[in-house]
Structure formats: structure tokens, C-alpha cells
Write an enzyme that holds these catalytic residues in place. Structure first.
Site, mmCIF file in Angstrom:
data_model
loop_
_atom_site.group_PDB
_atom_site.id
_atom_site.type_symbol
_atom_site.label_atom_id
_atom_site.label_comp_id
_atom_site.label_asym_id
_atom_site.label_seq_id
_atom_site.Cartn_x
_atom_site.Cartn_y
_atom_site.Cartn_z
ATOM 1 N N ASP A 35 10.882 -27.495 -1.930
ATOM 2 C CA ASP A 35 10.224 -28.331 -1.277
ATOM 3 C C ASP A 35 10.283 -29.549 -1.970
ATOM 4 O O ASP A 35 10.027 -30.934 -1.483
ATOM 5 C CB ASP A 35 8.641 -27.892 -1.425
ATOM 6 N N ALA A 36 9.933 -29.582 -3.330
ATOM 7 C CA ALA A 36 10.196 -30.807 -4.147
ATOM 8 C C ALA A 36 11.461 -31.720 -3.981
ATOM 9 O O ALA A 36 11.291 -32.925 -3.625
ATOM 10 C CB ALA A 36 9.901 -30.585 -5.628
ATOM 11 N N GLU A 37 12.654 -31.053 -3.866
ATOM 12 C CA GLU A 37 13.816 -31.856 -3.673
ATOM 13 C C GLU A 37 13.741 -32.220 -2.079
ATOM 14 O O GLU A 37 14.339 -33.374 -1.860
ATOM 15 C CB GLU A 37 14.917 -30.867 -3.523
ATOM 16 N N GLU A 116 11.627 -11.292 23.908
ATOM 17 C CA GLU A 116 11.151 -12.622 22.966
ATOM 18 C C GLU A 116 10.086 -12.035 22.196
ATOM 19 O O GLU A 116 9.390 -11.056 22.616
ATOM 20 C CB GLU A 116 10.544 -13.812 23.803
ATOM 21 N N LYS A 118 6.158 -12.605 20.787
ATOM 22 C CA LYS A 118 5.410 -13.245 21.068
ATOM 23 C C LYS A 118 4.659 -13.842 19.768
ATOM 24 O O LYS A 118 3.935 -13.572 19.176
ATOM 25 C CB LYS A 118 4.192 -12.508 21.840
ATOM 26 N N CYS A 410 -28.935 -0.298 -10.469
ATOM 27 C CA CYS A 410 -28.465 -1.774 -10.477
ATOM 28 C C CYS A 410 -27.489 -1.991 -11.355
ATOM 29 O O CYS A 410 -27.909 -1.882 -12.473
ATOM 30 C CB CYS A 410 -29.501 -2.783 -10.162
ATOM 31 N N CYS A 413 -29.254 -5.217 -13.169
ATOM 32 C CA CYS A 413 -30.373 -5.256 -14.043
ATOM 33 C C CYS A 413 -30.873 -3.978 -14.204
ATOM 34 O O CYS A 413 -31.961 -3.825 -15.227
ATOM 35 C CB CYS A 413 -31.492 -5.912 -12.959
ATOM 36 N N CYS A 428 -31.385 -3.146 -4.311
ATOM 37 C CA CYS A 428 -32.016 -3.195 -5.733
ATOM 38 C C CYS A 428 -33.444 -3.842 -5.613
ATOM 39 O O CYS A 428 -33.535 -4.998 -5.333
ATOM 40 C CB CYS A 428 -31.099 -3.918 -6.689
ATOM 41 N N CYS A 434 -33.607 -9.854 -11.130
ATOM 42 C CA CYS A 434 -32.262 -9.231 -11.125
ATOM 43 C C CYS A 434 -31.233 -10.570 -11.401
ATOM 44 O O CYS A 434 -31.248 -11.361 -10.355
ATOM 45 C CB CYS A 434 -32.165 -8.441 -10.044
HETATM 46 S S1 IVH Z 1 5.651 -17.095 28.363
HETATM 47 C C1 IVH Z 1 3.268 -17.382 32.362
HETATM 48 N N1 IVH Z 1 6.680 -16.503 26.071
HETATM 49 O O1 IVH Z 1 1.372 -16.191 25.001
HETATM 50 C C2 IVH Z 1 3.165 -17.151 31.013
HETATM 51 N N2 IVH Z 1 4.109 -16.813 26.266
HETATM 52 O O2 IVH Z 1 -0.532 -15.131 27.821
HETATM 53 C C3 IVH Z 1 4.254 -17.928 30.356
HETATM 54 N N3 IVH Z 1 3.394 -16.811 23.864
HETATM 55 O O3 IVH Z 1 -0.547 -18.498 25.350
HETATM 56 C C4 IVH Z 1 4.210 -17.672 28.853
HETATM 57 N N4 IVH Z 1 4.741 -16.248 22.753
HETATM 58 O O4 IVH Z 1 1.444 -19.554 24.672
HETATM 59 C C5 IVH Z 1 5.795 -16.785 26.701
HETATM 60 N N5 IVH Z 1 7.872 -16.153 24.262
HETATM 61 C C6 IVH Z 1 6.760 -16.232 24.700
HETATM 62 C C7 IVH Z 1 5.311 -16.123 24.053
HETATM 63 C C8 IVH Z 1 4.501 -16.871 24.877
HETATM 64 C C9 IVH Z 1 3.639 -16.548 22.724
HETATM 65 C C10 IVH Z 1 1.940 -17.165 24.249
HETATM 66 C C11 IVH Z 1 1.525 -18.197 25.211
HETATM 67 C C12 IVH Z 1 0.425 -17.936 26.159
HETATM 68 C C13 IVH Z 1 0.158 -16.406 25.816
HETATM 69 C C14 IVH Z 1 0.696 -15.839 27.239
#
Ligand code: IVH
Length: 668
Positions: A35-37, A116, A118, A410, A413, A428, A434
Site C-alpha cells: 500500500d505504501a508503494e 455469478e 451475489k 460476583c 465485588c 449482582c 460493586c
Molecule cells: S442482477 C433484476 N447480479 O442483488 C435484478 N444482482 O435483488 C438485476 N446483486 O440489490 C440484478 N450481485 O445489486 C444481479 N451478480 C449479480 C448481483 C446482483 C449482487 C444485488 C443487486 C440487487 C440484489 C438483487
């Protein structure tokens, strides 16, 4: 002066290099330098751009330090609504999602899905016009969001300009990486500011800072998951979600490398399980995985249900559970004497935070779960919920352990603990005699939400109690510098600071004063309601049970507790003494809130304000002015010819304002 060619070269080099490191850090979770670099490279670029302003560009990484403070967030309509995903909490729900997709599309069982992460943060919609970041909105109610463009511009891995001059709307999540959460929290702790509860609050809270310079210190990241043209058609003429993801990657957006194409229920299950196993090691917190039918024309055919798409599902993980070991059990005696067993566990990261202790509540809970010192246990934490010990895991050798039994006296005390009638709770009865209760009461009195006394932490309170200088809160106001100076750990300056801290807590706002008394059930919100309702200390002090009951948020239990408090001769005498000494303000004459809880240091000569005017301004906005910089200082206002205080503030990483910034903040 025009920049020599080698300077221009160096600027380009620095920008490229910073871009590379941001990518390595945010997208690949594999920093190549410390981070410092990194900070060194960044500062060098800042310096060169300030020496040769003609070399500054709109998309330089130095543009991410945050602009002017906003008055408030503007509302703006989304080009396309921001809706949400349907959740699957258990396997059968996820399975029936896949089945319904297969049935409706009349496809093979192995329908292709884009899998994907979440991301657990805050949704953001970002519009680019001709390749330039134009506007960033929060989700809001889905139709209208808040304009957080200035804040979004500080997100390190969010492109400010795209390599091609196109119009585009990108959707994704702002997150705070786990590593950054620790860094930011340790800085906040050092500054004596409130720490972040978890990475989600960290991301959301940082984006909602009116001062984008604050957002810039929070090291946020952005992960993209959707893109479309401004009229709503899919971006890049894509025919699949995967193409959209690849298109966004190509434009420089970060996408988690775990993103994959899977087929059918087996693919869904395997992805859910494999990400679940690796979840702890991910750079960001996630609360599930998302599956989207990959072909966009199939998405169209499936359409929408109310506010959620029928082509996608969020398959959530249950609250995170992590194994640890109970290393010790201590019994904490609270302000009201309640004796609570607390497990000290081998520190583990669970549900987004580091957990080192968890309440065991009472003996019944300990017995039911078979908890012993040395037990291997499962710790759970979901969202903002406090961590809990779910169960013990029988491990070879544990048979020899014996279940923990709470002591009968306790720990502080030695008084025999009593059982609160009709409950399993112990307490207590020692009261103010106490030491643990005395300490907890004094700490509550002087806490940030209470009288907010500077330079008076638990350690100092302990020292004052041991020296028999302080027995109850009103004693604090009789402290003399001479006797404090002689205490262990004190010197002339620290003694002076303590006395000054105590003295400047006088004339408290009424809600603070009521809160600081520590009446059972009267927390911050109730204290505010009471102050608002009664207006002055006297009318609150003399209120009848019925009058108390007429206050918003005050029910029978709280009204009874307040009456009992004032019926106790010792407690009411102390409260009266404190009111006499500190003279709480009436609610109407209460100061502003823009700078409530802030301690500000002034240094140098200001362009328009005198020292006295600056001080009055800060105090009217609810802040305090202190003469010396410490890690508790919230900000320093520096004028011309600022001296060593400014150097100290820089060393401690304290926010530095000029007069204009002070005026803007105090006016809020
Ligand atoms: S698609 C129509 N993809 O999850 C909905 N949402 O209820 C389109 N979220 O608050 C969202 N990762 O911000 C989608 N890979 C992902 C996601 C994602 C997180 C969040 C999104 C929203 C909630 C969905």
C-alpha cells in the site's frame, strides 16, 4: 511553464502503472506492491500534475480523491427501473427455478445459465455518455435513485472514461473488499471515530457521505453485472449474459473471475457448492450466487414477474457458520448488575467481521448446548446480527471437559449473585458499591452518546476509582488538576486535558444528559423522545407516570423504570446534583447537528473568520473545539501560517479543512 518531455512520459508511465496496480488489487485480489508503494506512486503523480497542470486529464487516477461537499443528494429517475432478484433460500427453491425455466422454454434439462457471485454491497447504476462517466445513481425505490456521481468517481476500479466513446448504462455493486474493511476500520479506530459494522454497511455508508473526500478514503470497489444501451436494448449487441460480461470486462470493468457458464441443475448445485467452499477466501463478502438464463432471447421469453425476472434467481447461502474454540469464559457485570457469561473464543472471521467473543446469555443456554472451556463450537453471524454460539462440536478428547457453571458470587465485588425472579438471569445486588457496576455506570455517563467527555476512557475511570477520587459521576466535576497529576500514568498536560474535557461537557444537550443517567431501558432514541416531549430537565424530572406514558416510544415498562429511578433517594439525589452542576440545555436551545460529536482543532490565520467566530460556528453546529491534536480529533481547520498542529494532524491522517470547507460543513 510547459512540461519537459520526460515529465510527460513519467506521468503517462505513472498512470499506466497505477491502473495496473488497481486492476491487480481489485479484480485479481493479487496486489503486486505494498500500500505504501502504491501511495508513493499516487503522490508522485499528484505532485507532477500540480506542478504542470496542463498534464492533468479527466481520467487521471488523481481525479478520484473526491470533489466538493454536497448539500444533499439529488433524486433522479432511472433510465430503466432497477428491480431485484427472487431469492432461493433452500435447495428445493433453487431446483424448482431450474425446472420451471426448462419447462417454460421447452428445452433440455441442461439449459445454459450464467453463474455469478451475489456481491454483498450496494447496487449502483452508472451512465456513460460518449464514453465518459456521466451519472451514478443508487437504487432508491427502483424508479428513482440518489445521485452519487461525485462519490462514485472516487471508486478506484470504476472507469471514468471508456476506451470507446459510447453511450452505456452499467449496473453493478459497490463493495468494500474484506482487506480494505480492516484497513479502514483500523484508521477509524485510530481517529476515535465509529467503526463500520460490516463490509456492506461500509460500502453503503461510504457512498452516502455528502463529502466525497470521505468516500475517497474508504477504498471502495465496483463489480459489474449488467449493461444496456440507454434505450434499454442489450449493450454491445450481445446475445447472451456472458457476452455482456465479456463486453464489460473489455471496457475495463471488474467482474469476479469466478463468473462461469453452467448447465442445468447439476451445474447450479456444483457452482453453489464450490463457491460456498471457497467463500471465506474470496476478497469480498457475498451472500449468495446468482444464476441467469444465458441466452438473452430466452430471457425475453421468460419475462418478468411483478418486480423480479423469471429468468434469474439469487441462491443464498445460510448465515455463515465458522468453527472456533472457547478459550475462556468471563462473567461480565453490566451497569445494572446483570451478570452475563461471555465466551472468549479463538478469533475467527464470520459474517463479515472478526469475532473474538460471544455472549452465552445464561446458565440454561450453557447447559442446553453443553458448553465447556475448551469446547469446539460453531459461531454464526448473519448480517448485522450479533455473533452467537450455535452449538458445540464433539471433538475427540472433549469428553473429559466439564460443563461450565457460573460462579455464585460476583466476580467484581464478591457479593452473592441473585436470580431475577421468574427468569434464568443472575444479577449482582452490589449496586454502586460493586466496582464493576461503578465502572460501567461511569463509562456510560461519559460515553460518546452520553456526556461525551474527552480524555476519559475506561482505563482512566479505573485509575480514578482506584485512587478513590471518583465514586459517582458528580465527583468528576470536583476533580482537581493537582490531585490528578499525581496519579499513575498522568502528567501535567494529561491532567489539564482531563479537567478540560470534564468541564467542557457542561451544558449538555438534554437528550445526552437523560441518556447519561443510565435509567434502565432509556437508550439514545428514548432519551431523545423524552427530551423532545418535556423540553426541559425540570419538567422531565417532575413528570408523573401518566405524563411519561404520553411520550412517543415510552411504554409501561420504561415509564415504571423512570419512576423507580427517581423514587430511589440515592439515584435521584445524584441526578439532581448532576443537573445542578452541568445545567442541561433545554431542548429548543439545542445546537445544530451538522458537527455533533466532532472535535475540531483550529490552527493558523483564516481568510475571513476570527478564531472566536470559527469556534462559535463549530459549537453552534454541535461540535467542540480542542486546543491540541490527538487521534480523537475529527478534523483540523488550517489557515495561513499553520504550525506544528497541522504536521501532527498529517501524521495522524486527520482530515484537514480550509475555512471554506468549515463554513460549508457547519452550514449543513
Ligand atoms: S442482477 C433484476 N447480479 O442483488 C435484478 N444482482 O435483488 C438485476 N446483486 O440489490 C440484478 N450481485 O445489486 C444481479 N451478480 C449479480 C448481483 C446482483 C449482487 C444485488 C443487486 C440487487 C440484489 C438483487
Amino acid at each position: 511553464m510547459t512540461a519537459p518531455a520526460q515529465v510527460e512520459q513519467r506521468v503517462l508511465q505513472l498512470r499506466a502503472s497505477i491502473g495496473l496496480h488497481v486492476d491487480a488489487y481489485h479484480t485479481h485480489d493479487a496486489p503486486l506492491i505494498t500500500d505504501a508503494e502504491y501511495d508513493g506512486l499516487f503522490r508522485e503523480l499528484q505532485q507532477l500534475e500540480s506542478d504542470f497542470p496542463e498534464l492533468s486529464t479527466e481520467d487521471s487516477p488523481t481525479q478520484r480523491v473526491g470533489g466538493a461537499v454536497l448539500e444533499g443528494f439529488e433524486q433522479a429517475a432511472h433510465d430503466q427501473p432497477m428491480l431485484s432478484l427472487k431469492d432461493a433460500m433452500i435447495e428445493t427453491e433453487a431446483r424448482s427455478f431450474v425446472e420451471s425455466v426448462v419447462n417454460e422454454l421447452g428445452q433440455d434439462d441442461d439449459v445454459e445459465l450464467c453463474a455469478e457471485l451475489k456481491y454483498d454491497g450496494m447496487a449502483l447504476s452508472i451512465r456513460y455518455i460518449k464514453g465518459r462517466l456521466d451519472r451514478a445513481l443508487t437504487r432508491g425505490d427502483g424508479t428513482t435513485g440518489e445521485n452519487v456521481t461525485a462519490q462514485a468517481r472516487t471508486i478506484l476500479n470504476l472507469p471514468l472514461t471508456l476506451p470507446v466513446p459510447i453511450d452505456l448504462e452499467v449496473r453493478g455493486e459497490v463493495v468494500m473488499l474484506k482487506r480494505n474493511f480492516e484497513i479502514v476500520n483500523s484508521r477509524l479506530r485510530r481517529l476515535g471515530q465509529k467503526t463500520l459494522a460490516n463490509t456492506r454497511n461500509g460500502a453503503a455508508g461510504s457512498m452516502r457521505q455528502l463529502d466525497p473526500k470521505v468516500t475517497a478514503t474508504r477504498r471502495l470497489s465496483f463489480f459489474a453485472y449488467g449493461a444496456f444501451e440507454l434505450d434499454g436494448r442489450p449493450a454491445f449487441e450481445a446475445s447472451s449474459q456472458w457476452d455482456l460480461i465479456e463486453g464489460m470486462r473489455a471496457l475495463g470493468f471488474s467482474v469476479a473471475p469466478e463468473t462461469a457458464l453452467v448447465r442445468g441443475w447439476n451445474g447450479v448445485r456444483e457452482f453453489f457448492e464450490s463457491v460456498g467452499k471457497g467463500r471465506v477466501g474470496l476478497p469480498m463478502d457475498i451472500d449468495g450466487v446468482v444464476f441467469k438464463v444465458n441466452a438473452l432471447d430466452d430471457q425475453q421469453r421468460l419475462g418478468w414477474n411483478n418486480r423480479t425476472p423469471r429468468f434469474a434467481i439469487a441462491y443464498k447461502y445460510p448465515a455463515e457458520e465458522v468453527e472456533s474454540i472457547i478459550e475462556a469464559i468471563v462473567v461480565q457485570i453490566g451497569r445494572t448488575g446483570a451478570a452475563t457469561p461471555v465466551a472468549k473464543i479463538k478469533p475467527v472471521r464470520v459474517g463479515g467481521v472478526q469475532v473474538a467473543s460471544a455472549s452465552l446469555h445464561n446458565q440454561d443456554n450453557i447447559d442446553a448446548k453443553g458448553i465447556c472451556i475448551g469446547s469446539t463450537v460453531i459461531v454464526r453471524r448473519a448480517g448485522d446480527v450479533v455473533p452467537e454460539i450455535v452449538r458445540t462440536v464433539l471433538t475427540p478428547g472433549d469428553e473429559a471437559l466439564t460443563c461450565y457453571v457460573m460462579p455464585s458470587v460476583c466476580s467484581s465485588c464478591g457479593t452473592t449473585l441473585h436470580r431475577t425472579p421468574g427468569t434464568v438471569e443472575l444479577f449482582c445486588p452490589g449496586g454502586i458499591k460493586c466496582p464493576a457496576q461503578k465502572l460501567a455506570k461511569l463509562a456510560h455517563f461519559s460515553s460518546r452518546l452520553g456526556m461525551n467527555i474527552d480524555n476519559l476512557g475506561e482505563k482512566t475511570i479505573q485509575t480514578l476509582i482506584e485512587a478513590r477520587l471518583v465514586n459517582m459521576p458528580s465527583d468528576l466535576y470536583g476533580l482537581e488538576e493537582q490531585s490528578v497529576r499525581e496519579l499513575p500514568g498522568f502528567a501535567s498536560v494529561s491532567a489539564k486535558n482531563l479537567i478540560a474535557g470534564v468541564s467542557s461537557s457542561k451544558a449538555p444537550e438534554l437528550p445526552r444528559f437523560i441518556y447519561s443517567l443510565g435509567i434502565e431501558d432509556v437508550g439514545e432514541a428514548t432519551s431523545r423522545s423524552l427530551a423532545k416531549h418535556f423540553g426541559t430537565w425540570n419538567s422531565f424530572r417532575t413528570a408523573s407516570y401518566e405524563q411519561l406514558l404520553a411520550t412517543a416510544d415510552v411504554g409501561d415498562g420504561t415509564a415504571t423504570n423512570i419512576c423507580q429511578f427517581f423514587a430511589d433517594p440515592l439515584l435521584s439525589a445524584e441526578a439532581d446534583r448532576l443537573a445542578e452542576i452541568t445545567q442541561p440545555q433545554s431542548y429548543q436551545q439545542q445546537n445544530g447537528i451538522a458537527m455533533r460529536g466532532m472535535t475540531v482543532v483550529l490552527t493558523g490565520v483564516f481568510p475571513t473568520l476570527s478564531r472566536g467566530q470559527a469556534k462559535a460556528l463549530i459549537e453552534q453546529a454541535g461540535g467542540k473545539v480542542s486546543g491540541s491534536v490527538s487521534k480523537k480529533t475529527s478534523a483540523i481547520v488550517a489557515g495561513d501560517a499553520a504550525g506544528s498542529k497541522l504536521d501532527t494532524a498529517r501524521e495522524l491522517g486527520i482530515v484537514i479543512w480550509d475555512e471554506a470547507q468549515l463554513l460549508a460543513i457547519a452550514a449543513n
